[in-house]
Write a protein that holds these residues in place. Structure first.
Motif, PDB file in Angstrom:
ATOM      1  N   ASN A 136      -5.391   7.059   1.658  1.00  0.00           N
ATOM      2  CA  ASN A 136      -4.864   5.701   1.632  1.00  0.00           C
ATOM      3  C   ASN A 136      -5.193   5.007   2.938  1.00  0.00           C
ATOM      4  O   ASN A 136      -5.210   5.623   4.008  1.00  0.00           O
ATOM      5  CB  ASN A 136      -3.343   5.711   1.440  1.00  0.00           C
ATOM      6  N   VAL A 137      -5.437   3.699   2.847  1.00  0.00           N
ATOM      7  CA  VAL A 137      -5.728   2.917   4.032  1.00  0.00           C
ATOM      8  C   VAL A 137      -5.145   1.522   3.862  1.00  0.00           C
ATOM      9  O   VAL A 137      -5.072   1.006   2.740  1.00  0.00           O
ATOM     10  CB  VAL A 137      -7.256   2.843   4.286  1.00  0.00           C
ATOM     11  N   TRP A 187      -2.524  -8.633   3.922  1.00  0.00           N
ATOM     12  CA  TRP A 187      -2.447  -7.179   3.827  1.00  0.00           C
ATOM     13  C   TRP A 187      -3.479  -6.735   2.791  1.00  0.00           C
ATOM     14  O   TRP A 187      -3.561  -7.321   1.706  1.00  0.00           O
ATOM     15  CB  TRP A 187      -1.063  -6.727   3.378  1.00  0.00           C
ATOM     16  N   ALA A 188      -4.254  -5.731   3.091  1.00  0.00           N
ATOM     17  CA  ALA A 188      -5.264  -5.236   2.166  1.00  0.00           C
ATOM     18  C   ALA A 188      -5.338  -3.724   2.300  1.00  0.00           C
ATOM     19  O   ALA A 188      -5.091  -3.166   3.380  1.00  0.00           O
ATOM     20  CB  ALA A 188      -6.621  -5.874   2.445  1.00  0.00           C
ATOM     21  N   SER A 202      -8.784   2.494  -6.266  1.00  0.00           N
ATOM     22  CA  SER A 202      -8.064   1.240  -6.531  1.00  0.00           C
ATOM     23  C   SER A 202      -7.931   0.457  -5.236  1.00  0.00           C
ATOM     24  O   SER A 202      -7.797   1.034  -4.150  1.00  0.00           O
ATOM     25  CB  SER A 202      -6.682   1.517  -7.121  1.00  0.00           C
ATOM     26  N   LEU A 203      -7.984  -0.880  -5.352  1.00  0.00           N
ATOM     27  CA  LEU A 203      -7.914  -1.773  -4.197  1.00  0.00           C
ATOM     28  C   LEU A 203      -6.802  -2.794  -4.394  1.00  0.00           C
ATOM     29  O   LEU A 203      -6.428  -3.108  -5.523  1.00  0.00           O
ATOM     30  CB  LEU A 203      -9.245  -2.514  -4.009  1.00  0.00           C
ATOM     31  N   PHE A 204      -6.282  -3.335  -3.286  1.00  0.00           N
ATOM     32  CA  PHE A 204      -5.336  -4.434  -3.384  1.00  0.00           C
ATOM     33  C   PHE A 204      -5.528  -5.372  -2.202  1.00  0.00           C
ATOM     34  O   PHE A 204      -5.973  -4.969  -1.115  1.00  0.00           O
ATOM     35  CB  PHE A 204      -3.883  -3.935  -3.435  1.00  0.00           C
ATOM     36  N   GLY A 264       0.792  -1.215   0.000  1.00  0.00           N
ATOM     37  CA  GLY A 264       0.000   0.000   0.000  1.00  0.00           C
ATOM     38  C   GLY A 264       0.827   1.268   0.000  1.00  0.00           C
ATOM     39  O   GLY A 264       2.058   1.241  -0.027  1.00  0.00           O
ATOM     40  N   ASP A 265       0.126   2.418   0.035  1.00  0.00           N
ATOM     41  CA  ASP A 265       0.772   3.725   0.000  1.00  0.00           C
ATOM     42  C   ASP A 265       0.747   4.413   1.348  1.00  0.00           C
ATOM     43  O   ASP A 265       0.679   5.644   1.436  1.00  0.00           O
ATOM     44  CB  ASP A 265       0.091   4.610  -1.051  1.00  0.00           C
ATOM     45  N   VAL A 266       0.781   3.632   2.438  1.00  0.00           N
ATOM     46  CA  VAL A 266       0.928   4.205   3.768  1.00  0.00           C
ATOM     47  C   VAL A 266       2.403   4.176   4.136  1.00  0.00           C
ATOM     48  O   VAL A 266       3.192   3.419   3.567  1.00  0.00           O
ATOM     49  CB  VAL A 266       0.086   3.428   4.804  1.00  0.00           C
ATOM     50  N   PHE A 267       2.797   5.012   5.095  1.00  0.00           N
ATOM     51  CA  PHE A 267       4.205   5.078   5.479  1.00  0.00           C
ATOM     52  C   PHE A 267       4.634   3.828   6.238  1.00  0.00           C
ATOM     53  O   PHE A 267       5.656   3.229   5.947  1.00  0.00           O
ATOM     54  CB  PHE A 267       4.459   6.319   6.351  1.00  0.00           C
TER      55      PHE A 267
END
Length: 386
Positions: A316-317, A302-303, A263-265, A171-174
């Motif tokens: 982002n989450v 992880w999602a 967008s999802l992952f 994801g795009d979290v730190f």
């Protein structure tokens, strides 16, 4: 009259000498200036290195982080009060300068590329431990993050493991490592294959890094992966063999482009213990889980989601967890003030299911230095990229 004649004669002689010297000076012809030529073969920002057919691009970023919160969250800075000498929390501050270079050149054997990334840090974002119980601000030295050469599909040099780079980060979290998902620094010998129809694959021989992750013989770690990328998203799988512990770890990931904005992952990991438990009391093993399977137990997930509210603002989450009931949640909002300058605020929460192991028996070193079962932290980041 004699004096006047003498003066006139002297002036004439001086003029004659000056004319002779002027005739003797040879002024060199100015050289033709060699202007920098733009190279648009590999994207924007490239230019030809004068006198060569190599295209070069330089870039980087300057970043400032300020965080606060519990030990075990994104912030874990501790200090001793100068007056009372009491242990207490403090702001986590870190400034980073990163310099990057890209090169590209077409050859008869394919495209010859290089990439380097060097990081320099100053702050108190440093790991605590028995020899460094508190975090003090100081220059963190120079870190070589990437430095590789690639000709066609063959890549050699310093990279992050294909176990993470090929499948993508969580994801795009730190703070993507609330539940760890893999390994990073390593020397590699890799081969990439791209069929051109969305299908790609990689095979990577890796050295690993660290006291436990570095190979201890002539047998390398091995990572293999396949990916299918289409307009709707992508599906990716990677498998890694840890030669030190004869253990295998794998991850499968699905990315879905729901709309242009959303967008999802989702990513699932599974790993065998192999001989990992043979060295579980080794305190130098920061994770006790080898080089690849850093999560607790056999499986982990992880999602996450990314939503672009407009051209300047995105959300982002990420949610993560593993078999040992370690869970993490991170969310942030990023705002682009002007092109190239972004401010991001993030909040993280983590719950440690196997937390008591590290507290009851210090020999069972956990992958976190948390001082309680649940922790919350936050960070504010300013970043100027160029």
């Amino acid at each position: 009259m004699n004096i006047r004649s003498l003066l006139l004669g002297s002036v004439g002689a001086m003029i004659a000498v000056s004319d002779a010297r002027a005739d003797a000076i040879v002024v060199a012809e100015p050289e033709v200036a060699e202007y920098i030529k733009i190279c648009d073969v590999y994207g924007s920002g490239y230019f030809y290195i004068p006198g060569t057919e190599t295209c070069l691009r330089t870039g980087g970023y300057v970043r400032y982080d300020i965080g606060l919160g519990d030990v075990g969250s994104y912030d874990h800075a501790r200090t001793s009060a100068v007056g009372a000498g009491e242990d207490q929390g403090t702001w986590q501050n870190n400034t980073r300068f990163t310099f990057q270079t890209w090169t590209g050149q077409e050859t008869e054997l394919g495209t010859l590329k290089t990439y380097t990334e060097t990081r320099m840090n100053f702050g108190n974002h440093n790991p605590s431990g028995p020899d460094n119980p508190h975090d003090h601000a100081f220059n963190g030295g120079i870190t070589l993050t990437y430095a590789w050469i690639q000709l066609g599909g063959l890549r050699v040099g310093k990279d992050w493991s294909a176990f993470d780079m090929f499948i993508g980060c969580a994801g795009d979290v730190f703070d993507q490592m609330l539940v760890p998902y893999g390994a990073f620094d390593t020397n590699v010998v890799q081969y990439y294959f791209d069929a051109g129809n969305g299908f790609s694959a990689v095979i990577s021989l890796e050295e690993g890094s660290g006291a436990v992750g570095t190979i201890d013989g002539y047998v390398p770690h091995v990572v293999g992966g396949v990916k299918n990328t289409q307009h709707w998203g992508a599906i990716t799988g990677v498998v890694a063999y840890d030669s030190n512990y004869d253990s295998v770890a794998s991850k499968v990931r699905v990315d879905v482009n729901v709309t242009h904005e959303l967008s999802l992952f989702g990513m699932f990991g599974y790993g065998s213990n192999g001989k990992l438990n043979d060295d579980s009391t080794n305190a130098s093993d920061a994770h006790g889980r080898g080089f690849y399977k850093h999560w607790g137990g056999n499986w982990a997930f992880w999602a996450g989601a990314k939503y672009k509210y407009n051209e300047t603002t995105s959300f982002n989450v990420q949610l993560s967890g593993d078999q040992l009931k370690n869970y993490g949640f991170a969310t942030n909002v990023a705002y682009t003030v002007v092109p190239g300058f972004t401010i991001t605020a993030e909040v993280d929460f983590d719950h440690y299911g196997d937390f008591p192991l590290a507290m009851v028996d210090p020999s069972n070193v956990n992958w976190t230095n948390a001082d309680k079962k649940n922790s919350v932290g936050g960070i504010l980041r300013f970043e100027r990229s160029f």
